[in-house]
Design a protein around this motif. Structure first.
Motif, PDB file in Angstrom:
ATOM      1  N   ALA A 137       0.802  -1.221   0.000  1.00 29.59           N
ATOM      2  CA  ALA A 137       0.000   0.000   0.000  1.00 29.59           C
ATOM      3  C   ALA A 137       0.837   1.274   0.000  1.00 29.59           C
ATOM      4  O   ALA A 137       0.281   2.366   0.026  1.00 29.59           O
ATOM      5  N   ARG A 138       2.176   1.136  -0.071  1.00 30.36           N
ATOM      6  CA  ARG A 138       3.038   2.307   0.066  1.00 30.36           C
ATOM      7  C   ARG A 138       3.949   2.484  -1.140  1.00 30.36           C
ATOM      8  O   ARG A 138       4.380   1.507  -1.753  1.00 30.36           O
ATOM      9  N   GLY A 139       4.267   3.753  -1.424  1.00 30.87           N
ATOM     10  CA  GLY A 139       5.208   4.055  -2.494  1.00 30.87           C
ATOM     11  C   GLY A 139       4.913   5.391  -3.128  1.00 30.87           C
ATOM     12  O   GLY A 139       4.241   6.245  -2.539  1.00 30.87           O
ATOM     13  N   VAL A 140       5.413   5.588  -4.344  1.00 27.73           N
ATOM     14  CA  VAL A 140       5.152   6.800  -5.116  1.00 27.73           C
ATOM     15  C   VAL A 140       3.870   6.589  -5.913  1.00 27.73           C
ATOM     16  O   VAL A 140       3.751   5.615  -6.662  1.00 27.73           O
ATOM     17  N   PHE A 141       2.920   7.498  -5.771  1.00 26.55           N
ATOM     18  CA  PHE A 141       1.621   7.363  -6.435  1.00 26.55           C
ATOM     19  C   PHE A 141       1.460   8.313  -7.621  1.00 26.55           C
ATOM     20  O   PHE A 141       0.731   8.000  -8.558  1.00 26.55           O
ATOM     21  N   GLY A 142       2.088   9.483  -7.558  1.00 28.21           N
ATOM     22  CA  GLY A 142       1.892  10.451  -8.623  1.00 28.21           C
ATOM     23  C   GLY A 142       3.158  11.235  -8.914  1.00 28.21           C
ATOM     24  O   GLY A 142       3.966  11.500  -8.013  1.00 28.21           O
ATOM     25  N   LEU A 143       3.323  11.603 -10.188  1.00 35.16           N
ATOM     26  CA  LEU A 143       4.466  12.382 -10.639  1.00 35.16           C
ATOM     27  C   LEU A 143       3.994  13.568 -11.465  1.00 35.16           C
ATOM     28  O   LEU A 143       2.920  13.529 -12.073  1.00 35.16           O
TER      29      LEU A 143
END
Length: 386
Positions: A267-273
């Motif tokens: 459920a964790r990490g980079v979601f948007g750039l």
């Protein structure tokens, strides 16, 4: 009289957009005068100090002005074309379009798509758009319209049960790519050269190996983004570390860098750039589960994603969407289920200005910013009292 009224509304919208961007960007840019386009600490301190003297430096006076969508769908896909035209895509196969600045929205959903989950939409004008449905196997599909959503053509249907497409991006009106979670240990990339009419799977030889458990998040349509005619980036999470992949040749070959946003959990990490050019980018993410802590949710790069640095002042919780303000080198917005933030120093310090729930955000060249999220929520950025 009708023509005069229309012109007056258009002029008012344009002036509001100009005022919004002017008050947000001028302080930080003035303070950074003489620093050039550096991404070093001195430039950041200068920009931050200048912005702090403005009443808008911490987002005070900003608001999302609600637009009645007439829908209860969750809109994670958003394509803002200009201050009059925007498209949203979401649950229950829903696609809406406005051509009057959000005063009204028209349901232009593809017929028979009610069981699909649209998570991304890319639009080129009020008539031409491409939407992506996510899911395992044949649930992943791409539709294209050339008449404002009056009719749709299904241009791609995934037949590989191991593939799961998350998001897409376009370099121009013809060339675009779409991203699937890893298949046989590597991310899969689709490519189109005819505006989404047809798609082909790119060779995987230039794609680095995925980490065990690594994936992209279909949370805001921003796990795959582009800038200019050839550069694209992928945001990842779910594995031991969060990463950002970069391609300078429209998806044929990729390099990879570690991002400081924590992962180590599905459920964790980079979601948007978001990238304002080939070098300067922002990353947001965290842990999307309600109530779970997300102590480091934003990072910044000044070298095209080769290296990333933690934001000095972080958003207080998980954020899924991020966008640069138009014509600004330092101002940007981030959104998530628990609030929205503004930065005036290129992503180094974020300040909350709204606590409403939004999943995605997008800004247009003619000075308009939009956000969308759960329960049919759509908003336009405005200054209070304007």
């Amino acid at each position: 009289m009708r023509v005069k009224g229309t012109m007056r509304r258009m002029m008012t919208a344009g002036l509001c957009g100009v005022a919004l961007v002017a008050v947000l960007t001028a302080p930080a840019q003035a303070g950074a005068a003489g620093t050039g386009d550096r991404s070093d600490g001195a430039a950041a301190e200068s920009a931050g100090a200048a912005g702090s003297g403005s009443p808008y430096a911490t987002g005070a006076g900003l608001t999302w002005r609600a637009s009645d969508s007439g829908s209860d769908a969750r809109f994670r896909g958003l394509a803002a074309v200009d201050r009059r035209t925007a498209w949203v895509a979401g649950t229950k196969g829903t696609v809406l379009r406005t051509v009057n600045g959000g005063r009204s929205w028209r349901d232009v959903s593809p017929p028979g798509a009610g069981a699909l989950e649209f998570r991304d939409v890319e639009a080129f004008d009020s008539r031409h758009a491409v939407v992506l449905a996510i899911g395992e196997g044949e649930a992943s599909r791409v539709f294209r319209t050339a008449d404002g959503g009056a009719t749709w053509t299904e241009s791609f249907r995934n037949t590989d049960p191991a593939a799961f497409y998350d998001c897409m991006t376009f370099f121009d009106a013809r060339h675009g790519i779409a991203l699937s979670d890893p298949v046989d240990g590597k991310y899969r990339v689709l490519s189109t050269g005819d505006g989404g009419r047809s798609w082909r799977v790119l060779p995987s030889a230039g794609m680095p190996a995925a980490q065990p458990g690594e994936a992209a998040f279909a949370a805001s349509g921003q796990c795959l983004v582009s800038s200019g005619g050839r550069d694209a980036w992928i945001a990842t999470g779910g594995a031991a570390t969060a990463r950002v992949l970069h391609s300078a040749d429209r998806g044929l070959t990729w390099t990879v860098a570690q991002a400081p946003i924590p992962a180590g959990d599905p459920a964790r990490g980079v979601f948007g750039l978001a990238f304002r050019d080939a070098r300067h980018g922002l990353a947001v993410g965290g842990d999307y589960r309600a109530g779970e802590p997300s102590p480091r949710t934003a990072a910044v790069t000044g070298d095209g994603g080769a290296t990333w640095t933690d934001a000095r002042r972080q958003p207080p919780g998980y954020r899924s969407g991020v966008a640069w303000l138009p014509h600004s080198r330092s101002a940007a917005l981030a959104v998530g289920p628990t609030g929205s933030e503004l930065t005036l120093d290129g992503g180094r310090r974020w300040h909350t200005f709204d606590t409403g729930s939004y999943d995605t955000v997008d800004c247009t060249p003619d000075l308009s910013c939009w956000a969308a999220g759960e329960q049919g929520r759509i908003g336009r950025l405005a200054l209070s009292g304007r």
